[in-house]
Design an enzyme around this catalytic site. Structure first.
Site, PDB file in Angstrom:
ATOM      1  N   ILE A  44       0.819  -1.214   0.000  1.00 16.96           N
ATOM      2  CA  ILE A  44       0.000   0.000   0.000  1.00 16.96           C
ATOM      3  C   ILE A  44       0.851   1.262   0.000  1.00 16.96           C
ATOM      4  O   ILE A  44       0.422   2.310  -0.458  1.00 16.96           O
ATOM      5  CB  ILE A  44      -0.966  -0.011   1.199  1.00 16.96           C
ATOM      6  CG1 ILE A  44      -1.852  -1.261   1.133  1.00 16.96           C
ATOM      7  CG2 ILE A  44      -1.836   1.238   1.222  1.00 16.96           C
ATOM      8  CD1 ILE A  44      -2.599  -1.422  -0.179  1.00 16.96           C
ATOM      9  N   HIS A  71      -2.776  -4.598  10.910  1.00 20.08           N
ATOM     10  CA  HIS A  71      -3.028  -4.031  12.235  1.00 20.08           C
ATOM     11  C   HIS A  71      -2.797  -5.040  13.343  1.00 20.08           C
ATOM     12  O   HIS A  71      -2.965  -4.727  14.522  1.00 20.08           O
ATOM     13  CB  HIS A  71      -4.452  -3.468  12.312  1.00 20.08           C
ATOM     14  CG  HIS A  71      -4.673  -2.304  11.396  1.00 20.08           C
ATOM     15  ND1 HIS A  71      -4.955  -2.472  10.068  1.00 20.08           N
ATOM     16  CD2 HIS A  71      -4.619  -0.968  11.613  1.00 20.08           C
ATOM     17  CE1 HIS A  71      -5.090  -1.277   9.500  1.00 20.08           C
ATOM     18  NE2 HIS A  71      -4.880  -0.361  10.409  1.00 20.08           N
TER      19      HIS A  71
END
Length: 779
Positions: A452, A715
Site C-alpha cells: 500500500i 493491524h
C-alpha cells in the site's frame, strides 16, 4: 427511587491516552514484556487519577457525577464485550469458568495471535476512531464477566470523587455487532437483546451497590441511518431495553442515555416515553427538535436534557454566544437542562497550552481542556444568567471575527482557479482505452503484487527525522539517510519479488501531516495526539485557510526511487477527502469547497510526478466511507463533492498513467457506487479481517476496474501462513476475474516491525505464485 440532581455542566468523555501518550507507552511496554500486568494497571490508575484532578481543576464537580469514567486500555466496544462475556469461541481458552478474561487475553482479542485472527476492526461512525466488532451468535453466552467499570468507580470514590461510569449501551452494542461465523443465515445479533439486557441489569445493580448515582449508556447507533436493520426494529429494541433497565427501582443508578454524532429523530420519542432520567442530545451535528408530539414533550419535561452544544469533534473555539443561546432554548423542553460536549472529547487533543508554535491560531482554538472550561462557563450562565458570562461570550465572539478576517483564510488566486473549473476537469475519459494502454506499457504478470505504500518506520528513521527537525542533522545528511533507507526498501522488494514497488515513505511522519507541512493553509501541532485505535495515535493537522501547493512535495523522493529499479514505482499521495477527514478542518465554508482546493494542489503534484517519469500514482482515500454522513438525506451531496474532489485531483493524468487508490476499514457495500465513481484504475481495499466479505459486493455491483482486496491484516502482529493467504486469494478469484485482481496487504506497513513484515510479504508472494501458476495452467 429519588433521582439525584444531574450536574449543570459535564462532558461525555475525555481523551484517555494521556497528555504525553502515557497509556500508549505503557500498553506497548506490556506487549513487549518490559512491564507486567500489575505495572500496567498501576500506570493506568495513575493516568485516571491525573485526569480526574485535571477535570475538577477545569470546573467539573468532584462529587456530582460531572466527571465521566470513560477510560479504556484499547477500545470501548471491546470493553463492553468483555464486560458481558461476549468472547468468540476461538478465544475460549483465554476465559475462565466465569467467562472472565485477563489483560493479556483482552489484547489478544484486539490483536490476534498465531493462526487466530483478531476481532474485525472498523470506523466508529463518522470519525477516525476504530472500534472492534463483537461477534454474536445464537449461542453466545452473556454473563457479567468483568466488573472493571465498578472497580474504577470505587477507585475514584476512594480518592474523593463521585464519577459517572460510561459504557456502550445494549442497543448500540448489538447494532454494531456482526453475526458469528457459525450463526445461521439471516441471524441478527439484535435478536439477543433480552439476554444482553439482563446482564446490563445486573451491572446496574452492582454499580448502585457501589454508590454510583448516575450511569451513562452511550447509544450513538440510534442516530445512524446506515445500519441495515429496519428502523422499526431498532425502535422496538430501544423501547424494550430501556423499559427493562429503567424498571430497576432502587437497584440501579439514574440513567443518562447519550446519543452523539447526530439527531435522535424518532428515537427521541421512544426515549421520552421511557422512565430513564436524562437524555444527552448532540446539538452540534444534530438540531434542536421541533414540532414534537404532546406526549413526547410531556416525557421530555420530566427528564434532564443534556445539551451537547460544545463541539467534541473539532478544535475551533467557536461561537460561544450561539452555543449558549442553543442551550438556553432547550429550557423550552425541560426545566432541567445541563450543558455538555456534543460527543466524547476523545476525538480532540488535550490542551492548546501544550502548543508553542500556534500563537497565530491559539485564540481560535479549543482542545479538550479548553472545551471543558467552555462547558463550565455555559453551565454558570444557565444558572446565573447570560450577564454573568457576558465577558467570556464577547471574548469568544471577538476571536471568531478575527479568525474569519485573518490573512490567508481567503486567497483570491486559489478561489479564482476553483471558480474556473469545468466538467472536463473532472473526467479522464474511457477506462477501457486506459486499460489497454496501461497493460501494454506496464507489462505486469497476472495477479500483480504490491504494497500500500509505507514500510516500517524504524527507530533510526524517527531519530534522524527528529534530529533534522531540531537542526542537529543537516539537510544533506538527512537526505542521504533517507535515500539509504529507500535503497534498502527497494532492494528488499525486488528480492521478495514484488511487481510494483514503493519507496517506503521514510521521510513521512504521517500520511496527512506530511502534506499539511508542505501545503499553504495548514498548521501542525507538537502534542496534539488523538487515539486512532488501540495504542495507535495520530496528530491531526489544522486546516485553517485556503489551500495551495507552493512547490512539489513528493517528486524528488519518487524520482530517486524509480532511478534504482526497472520495475514501476508508485508515486504516493494522500487524497483530498482523507486529508480533510484526518485534519481539523475550517468550519466557515462547505467541506466541498475546501476539498476542491486540496484536489487542485494534488492535481499539480501528479503532473510533476508524470514529468519525472512516474508511471503509477496512488492517491489514497482510506477515509472515503468515514466521512459519509450518518443521515441518508445528506449522502448525495457528500458523495458528489468527495468523489468530485478525487476526480479533480486525478483527471489530469495521462491515459498511460495508472491511478491507484486505497480504501480501508469500512462497510464498502454502502459506498460501492462511490468507489465506481472514483474511476481509479486500481483500488486496494481492506478485506483480510472480514475474510473477503467485500468481494460479494464487488461481484454484485459489476465492478470492472482493477481491485486489490487486502490479503493480510497489518493491524495485527501475527504473520499469516501461506495456506491462509492462498485461501483468501482463491476466495477473491471466485468473485473477481483474474485480469482485475491485485494482491496486496490491507494497509501500509508503517506501524509494523521488519521481521513480521518481511515474513508476511514472503508468504504473500509464495501464495500468489502458487495461485498464479494454477491460473496460468488453467488457461
Amino acid at each position: 427511587m429519588t433521582t439525584p440532581a444531574f450536574p449543570t455542566g459535564t462532558i461525555l468523555g475525555y481523551p484517555r491516552i494521556g497528555r504525553r501518550r502515557e497509556l500508549k507507552k505503557a500498553v506497548e511496554a506490556f506487549w513487549a514484556g518490559r512491564i507486567d500486568a500489575v505495572e500496567l494497571e498501576a500506570a493506568a490508575a495513575e493516568l485516571r487519577a491525573t485526569t480526574r484532578e485535571r477535570l475538577a481543576g477545569l470546573g467539573l464537580g468532584r462529587t456530582d457525577s460531572a466527571i465521566p469514567e470513560s477510560f479504556s486500555f484499547y477500545d470501548q466496544v471491546l470493553d463492553a464485550a468483555v464486560t458481558v462475556g461476549a468472547v468468540p469461541a476461538r478465544f475460549s481458552d483465554l476465559v475462565d469458568a466465569d467467562a472472565a478474561i485477563d489483560l493479556a487475553g483482552y489484547f489478544t482479542l484486539a490483536r490476534g495471535d498465531g493462526e487466530r485472527a483478531p476481532l474485525e476492526m472498523t470506523k466508529w461512525f463518522d470519525t477516525n476512531y476504530h472500534y472492534l466488532v463483537p461477534e454474536i451468535g445464537p449461542d453466545t453466552r452473556f454473563t457479567l464477566a468483568n466488573d472493571r467499570i465498578v472497580r474504577e468507580f470505587v477507585e475514584a470514590k476512594a480518592a474523593g470523587f463521585v464519577t459517572r461510569p460510561v459504557i456502550v449501551g445494549p442497543v448500540t452494542f448489538l447494532l454494531l455487532s456482526k453475526a458469528a461465523a457459525d450463526a445461521p443465515a439471516g441471524f441478527q445479533p439484535l435478536s439477543r437483546l433480552g439476554d444482553l439486557v439482563a446482564v446490563y441489569q445486573e451491572l446496574l445493580a452492582r454499580l448502585a451497590d457501589a454508590g454510583v448515582e448516575w450511569v451513562q449508556l452511550d447509544e450513538p447507533g440510534l442516530v445512524n441511518e446506515s445500519i441495515e436493520i429496519p428502523r422499526a426494529t431498532q425502535l422496538e429494541a430501544l423501547a424494550t431495553a430501556y423499559d427493562v433497565l429503567a424498571a430497576g427501582g432502587s437497584r440501579r443508578p439514574a440513567i443518562v442515555v447519550a446519543a452523539p454524532y447526530g439527531s435522535l429523530d424518532d428515537a427521541l420519542d421512544v426515549l421520552a416515553a421511557s422512565a430513564i432520567e436524562a437524555i444527552a442530545i448532540d446539538l452540534v451535528r444534530g438540531t434542536l427538535p421541533i414540532g414534537l408530539a404532546d406526549d413526547t414533550r410531556a416525557g421530555l419535561a420530566d427528564k434532564t436534557l443534556v445539551a451537547g452544544v460544545i463541539d467534541g469533534h473539532n478544535i475551533w473555539r467557536g461561537d460561544l454566544a450561539a452555543a449558549f443561546d442553543t442551550a438556553a432554548a432547550v429550557l423550552d423542553l425541560s426545566p432541567s437542562v445541563a450543558v455538555s460536549t456534543s460527543t466524547s472529547l476523545q476525538h480532540v487533543p488535550h490542551d492548546v497550552d501544550d502548543e508553542s508554535a500556534l500563537d497565530h491560531l491559539n485564540g481560535w482554538l479549543a482542545f479538550a481542556d479548553q472545551k471543558v472550561a467552555q462547558v463550565a462557563v455555559l453551565a454558570r450562565g444557565l444558572v446565573d444568567g447570560r450577564s454573568a458570562i457576558a465577558a467570556e461570550l464577547d471574548a469568544a465572539s471577538a476571536a471568531l471575527a478575527q479568525r474569519l478576517s485573518a490573512p490567508g483564510v481567503r486567497d483570491g488566486a486559489v478561489r479564482a482557479r476553483a471558480a474556473a473549473l469545468t466538467d472536463a476537469d473532472f473526467s479522464r475519459g474511457d477506462y477501457a482505452e486506459r486499460l489497454a494502454v496501461q497493460t501494454e506499457e506496464l507489462d505486469l504478470p497476472p495477479l500483480p503484487t504490491t504494497t500500500i505504500g509505507s514500510f516500517p518506520q524504524t527507530g533510526e528513521i524517527r531519530r534522524a527525522r527528529a534530529a533534522h527537525n531540531r537542526g542537529e542533522l543537516s539537510e544533506a545528511d538527512y537526505v542521504a539517510e533517507m535515500r539509504a533507507e529507500i535503497s534498502r526498501v527497494v532492494d528488499l522488494q525486488e528480492e521478495i519479488g514484488l511487481d510494483v514497488l514503493v519507496h517506503g515513505e521514510p521521510e513521512r511522519n504521517d500520511m496527512v501531516q506530511y502534506f499539511a507541512e508542505n501545503l499553504d493553509g495548514f498548521d501542525v501541532t507538537e502534542n496534539g495526539w488523538v487515539q486512532s485505535y488501540g495504542s495507535r495515535c495520530t496528530r491531526p493537522s489544522i486546516l485553517w485557510g485556503d489551500v495551495s501547493r507552493p512547490a512539489p512535495i513528493t517528486v524528488e523522493w519518487s524520482a530517486y526511487t524509480q532511478s534504482l529499479t526497472e520495475k514501476p514505482v508508485k508515486g504516493m499521495l494522500t487524497g483530498p477527502v482523507t486529508i480533510l477527514a484526518w485534519s481539523f478542518v475550517r468550519d466557515d465554508q462547505p467541506l466541498g469547497e475546501t476539498a476542491r482546493q486540496v484536489g487542485l494542489a494534488l492535481r499539480d503534484e501528479i503532473a510533476d510526478l508524470e514529468a519525472a517519469g512516474i508511471r503509477i500514482v496512488q492517491v489514497d482515500e482510506p477515509a472515503l466511507r468515514e466521512l459519509l454522513p450518518l443521515k441518508k438525506a445528506d449522502h448525495a451531496d457528500y458523495l458528489d463533492w468527495s468523489v468530485g474532489s478525487f476526480r479533480l485531483a486525478t483527471a489530469g493524468a495521462r491515459t498511460a498513467t495508472q491511478i491507484h487508490t486505497h480504501l480501508c476499514y469500512s462497510e464498502f457495500g454502502v459506498i460501492i457506487d462511490a468507489i465506481l465513481g472514483l474511476d481509479a484504475d486500481v483500488t486496494s481495499i481492506e478485506a483480510a479481517r472480514s475474510r473477503m466479505e467485500v468481494v460479494a459486493d464487488l461481484e454484485s455491483s459489476g465492478f470492472d476496474h482493477g481491485i486489490g482486496p487486502g490479503v493480510y491484516d497489518i493491524h495485527s502482529p501475527r504473520v499469516p501462513s501461506v495456506t491462509e493467504l492462498t485461501e483468501l486469494i482463491e476466495h477473491a478469484l471466485d468473485a473477481i476475474p483474474e485480469r482485475q485482481l491485485w494482491i496486496n496487504p490491507d494497509c501500509g506497513l508503517k506501524t509494523r516491525g521488519y521481521d513480521e513484515t518481511v515474513a508476511s510479504l514472503r508468504n504473500m508472494l509464495d501464495a500468489t505464485r502458487g495461485v498464479r501458476a494454477s491460473v496460468t495452467a488453467s488457461v
